[in-house]
Design a protein around this motif. Sequence first.
Motif, PDB file in Angstrom:
ATOM      1  N   GLY A 154      -3.330  -7.263  18.962  1.00  0.00           N
ATOM      2  CA  GLY A 154      -4.690  -6.590  19.310  1.00  0.00           C
ATOM      3  C   GLY A 154      -5.027  -5.562  18.257  1.00  0.00           C
ATOM      4  O   GLY A 154      -6.160  -5.065  18.549  1.00  0.00           O
ATOM      5  N   LEU A 155      -3.993  -4.702  17.514  1.00  0.00           N
ATOM      6  CA  LEU A 155      -4.516  -3.801  16.818  1.00  0.00           C
ATOM      7  C   LEU A 155      -4.800  -3.870  15.469  1.00  0.00           C
ATOM      8  O   LEU A 155      -4.455  -5.119  14.887  1.00  0.00           O
ATOM      9  N   LYS A 156      -5.683  -3.467  15.064  1.00  0.00           N
ATOM     10  CA  LYS A 156      -6.277  -3.802  13.771  1.00  0.00           C
ATOM     11  C   LYS A 156      -5.677  -2.716  12.528  1.00  0.00           C
ATOM     12  O   LYS A 156      -4.946  -1.769  12.938  1.00  0.00           O
ATOM     13  N   ARG A 157      -5.789  -3.121  11.255  1.00  0.00           N
ATOM     14  CA  ARG A 157      -4.931  -2.404  10.141  1.00  0.00           C
ATOM     15  C   ARG A 157      -5.557  -0.886  10.153  1.00  0.00           C
ATOM     16  O   ARG A 157      -4.664   0.148   9.912  1.00  0.00           O
ATOM     17  N   GLU A 158      -6.550  -0.557  10.789  1.00  0.00           N
ATOM     18  CA  GLU A 158      -6.948   0.843  10.752  1.00  0.00           C
ATOM     19  C   GLU A 158      -6.279   1.605  11.765  1.00  0.00           C
ATOM     20  O   GLU A 158      -6.251   2.672  11.737  1.00  0.00           O
ATOM     21  N   GLN A 159      -5.787   0.778  12.952  1.00  0.00           N
ATOM     22  CA  GLN A 159      -5.358   1.685  13.685  1.00  0.00           C
ATOM     23  C   GLN A 159      -3.559   1.897  13.710  1.00  0.00           C
ATOM     24  O   GLN A 159      -3.055   2.387  14.478  1.00  0.00           O
ATOM     25  N   LEU A 160      -3.270   1.337  12.742  1.00  0.00           N
ATOM     26  CA  LEU A 160      -1.756   1.713  12.243  1.00  0.00           C
ATOM     27  C   LEU A 160      -1.712   2.492  10.795  1.00  0.00           C
ATOM     28  O   LEU A 160      -2.402   2.507  10.032  1.00  0.00           O
ATOM     29  N   HIS A 161      -0.645   3.371  11.416  1.00  0.00           N
ATOM     30  CA  HIS A 161      -0.183   4.392  10.061  1.00  0.00           C
ATOM     31  C   HIS A 161       1.156   4.236   9.846  1.00  0.00           C
ATOM     32  O   HIS A 161       2.020   4.275  10.775  1.00  0.00           O
ATOM     33  N   ILE A 162       1.388   4.122   8.580  1.00  0.00           N
ATOM     34  CA  ILE A 162       2.906   4.218   7.988  1.00  0.00           C
ATOM     35  C   ILE A 162       3.130   5.131   6.966  1.00  0.00           C
ATOM     36  O   ILE A 162       2.542   5.036   6.015  1.00  0.00           O
ATOM     37  N   HIS A 163       4.376   5.743   7.193  1.00  0.00           N
ATOM     38  CA  HIS A 163       4.738   6.945   6.248  1.00  0.00           C
ATOM     39  C   HIS A 163       6.138   7.066   5.987  1.00  0.00           C
ATOM     40  O   HIS A 163       6.795   6.436   6.870  1.00  0.00           O
ATOM     41  N   ILE A 164       6.549   7.624   4.865  1.00  0.00           N
ATOM     42  CA  ILE A 164       7.779   7.792   4.509  1.00  0.00           C
ATOM     43  C   ILE A 164       7.914   9.220   4.213  1.00  0.00           C
ATOM     44  O   ILE A 164       7.118   9.891   3.546  1.00  0.00           O
ATOM     45  N   ASP A 165       9.007   9.833   4.767  1.00  0.00           N
ATOM     46  CA  ASP A 165       9.310  11.249   4.381  1.00  0.00           C
ATOM     47  C   ASP A 165      10.884  11.294   4.571  1.00  0.00           C
ATOM     48  O   ASP A 165      11.393  11.194   5.743  1.00  0.00           O
ATOM     49  N   LYS A 166      11.651  11.661   3.560  1.00  0.00           N
ATOM     50  CA  LYS A 166      12.847  12.066   3.298  1.00  0.00           C
ATOM     51  C   LYS A 166      13.739  10.690   3.942  1.00  0.00           C
ATOM     52  O   LYS A 166      14.504  10.947   4.998  1.00  0.00           O
ATOM     53  N   ASP A 167      13.394   9.723   3.489  1.00  0.00           N
ATOM     54  CA  ASP A 167      14.226   8.365   3.885  1.00  0.00           C
ATOM     55  C   ASP A 167      14.095   7.984   5.280  1.00  0.00           C
ATOM     56  O   ASP A 167      14.939   7.521   5.878  1.00  0.00           O
ATOM     57  N   VAL A 168      12.789   8.414   5.833  1.00  0.00           N
ATOM     58  CA  VAL A 168      12.608   7.985   7.355  1.00  0.00           C
ATOM     59  C   VAL A 168      11.247   7.453   7.278  1.00  0.00           C
ATOM     60  O   VAL A 168      10.317   7.990   6.982  1.00  0.00           O
ATOM     61  N   PRO A 224      18.267   3.430   4.563  1.00  0.00           N
ATOM     62  CA  PRO A 224      19.264   3.557   3.675  1.00  0.00           C
ATOM     63  C   PRO A 224      19.055   3.908   2.079  1.00  0.00           C
ATOM     64  O   PRO A 224      17.883   3.636   1.682  1.00  0.00           O
ATOM     65  N   GLN A 225      19.744   4.858   1.308  1.00  0.00           N
ATOM     66  CA  GLN A 225      19.546   5.099   0.081  1.00  0.00           C
ATOM     67  C   GLN A 225      19.243   4.062  -0.895  1.00  0.00           C
ATOM     68  O   GLN A 225      18.632   4.329  -1.725  1.00  0.00           O
ATOM     69  N   THR A 226      19.733   2.740  -0.484  1.00  0.00           N
ATOM     70  CA  THR A 226      19.362   1.690  -1.334  1.00  0.00           C
ATOM     71  C   THR A 226      18.120   1.109  -1.430  1.00  0.00           C
ATOM     72  O   THR A 226      17.520   0.194  -2.211  1.00  0.00           O
ATOM     73  N   VAL A 227      17.017   1.583  -0.483  1.00  0.00           N
ATOM     74  CA  VAL A 227      15.897   0.989  -0.300  1.00  0.00           C
ATOM     75  C   VAL A 227      14.806   1.510  -1.462  1.00  0.00           C
ATOM     76  O   VAL A 227      14.705   3.052  -1.413  1.00  0.00           O
ATOM     77  N   ASP A 228      14.035   0.750  -2.055  1.00  0.00           N
ATOM     78  CA  ASP A 228      13.018   1.395  -3.083  1.00  0.00           C
ATOM     79  C   ASP A 228      11.871   1.548  -2.220  1.00  0.00           C
ATOM     80  O   ASP A 228      11.014   0.728  -1.944  1.00  0.00           O
ATOM     81  N   THR A 229      11.547   3.018  -1.864  1.00  0.00           N
ATOM     82  CA  THR A 229      10.635   3.379  -1.078  1.00  0.00           C
ATOM     83  C   THR A 229       9.031   3.193  -1.846  1.00  0.00           C
ATOM     84  O   THR A 229       8.026   3.058  -0.977  1.00  0.00           O
ATOM     85  N   PRO A 235      12.328  -3.635  -0.193  1.00  0.00           N
ATOM     86  CA  PRO A 235      13.098  -4.195  -1.267  1.00  0.00           C
ATOM     87  C   PRO A 235      14.335  -3.058  -1.573  1.00  0.00           C
ATOM     88  O   PRO A 235      14.143  -2.095  -1.435  1.00  0.00           O
ATOM     89  N   MET A 236      15.333  -3.466  -2.008  1.00  0.00           N
ATOM     90  CA  MET A 236      16.416  -2.730  -2.587  1.00  0.00           C
ATOM     91  C   MET A 236      16.217  -2.224  -3.993  1.00  0.00           C
ATOM     92  O   MET A 236      15.553  -2.900  -4.574  1.00  0.00           O
ATOM     93  N   ALA A 257      18.300  -8.902   4.388  1.00  0.00           N
ATOM     94  CA  ALA A 257      19.065 -10.034   3.384  1.00  0.00           C
ATOM     95  C   ALA A 257      19.965  -9.232   2.286  1.00  0.00           C
ATOM     96  O   ALA A 257      19.838  -8.009   2.436  1.00  0.00           O
ATOM     97  N   ASP A 258      20.264  -9.780   1.128  1.00  0.00           N
ATOM     98  CA  ASP A 258      20.693  -9.447   0.059  1.00  0.00           C
ATOM     99  C   ASP A 258      19.869  -8.247  -0.529  1.00  0.00           C
ATOM    100  O   ASP A 258      20.519  -7.231  -1.154  1.00  0.00           O
ATOM    101  N   ASP A 259      18.594  -8.479  -0.872  1.00  0.00           N
ATOM    102  CA  ASP A 259      17.968  -7.729  -1.559  1.00  0.00           C
ATOM    103  C   ASP A 259      16.644  -7.070  -1.038  1.00  0.00           C
ATOM    104  O   ASP A 259      15.911  -6.543  -1.475  1.00  0.00           O
ATOM    105  N   VAL A 260      16.305  -7.517   0.431  1.00  0.00           N
ATOM    106  CA  VAL A 260      15.425  -6.714   1.115  1.00  0.00           C
ATOM    107  C   VAL A 260      15.750  -6.461   2.736  1.00  0.00           C
ATOM    108  O   VAL A 260      16.615  -7.427   3.061  1.00  0.00           O
TER     109      VAL A 260
END
Length: 149
Positions: free
Chosen positions: A62-76, A111-116, A133-134, A50-53
Amino acid sequence: IAMGTMEVAMWLSTFDPFAELNRISDELGRRAEPSVNGPTFRPVVDIHEADDVIELALDVPGLKREQLHIHIDKDVLTVSGERPLPHQETKDGYHRLERPHGSFTRSFSLPQTVDTEAIDAELKDGVLRLKLPMRAELKPRKIEVSITN
């Protein structure tokens, strides 16, 4: 066996030199498919901008939050986890494991526009939703022209 011109033309038009290679490839693929172990889990994703996100929705039933891992490294952005092996049912020596399981990793270039620093993640009803979000300073803005006398 002698073939007439019409027979040769029909044979040439239906001859597929790769048919045997395709058949062998299909057979090898079937033999390589896991049978007792079941299929490998790989969550599917929908991406909406969308325009801003930017929103990502990954199906992780079937997955619980403990089974998920989210990481950001160098815009990935990388989402990983593991869906454990489901309970095996045995009846008369036959095993059936059709629900996918195992570890997975999905990576997305941002993209560089994302506020990580402002990424939000929510797990509800087997769907992991990520809101990216952007950056405010990079959002397009309209500049009004003033009239002077």
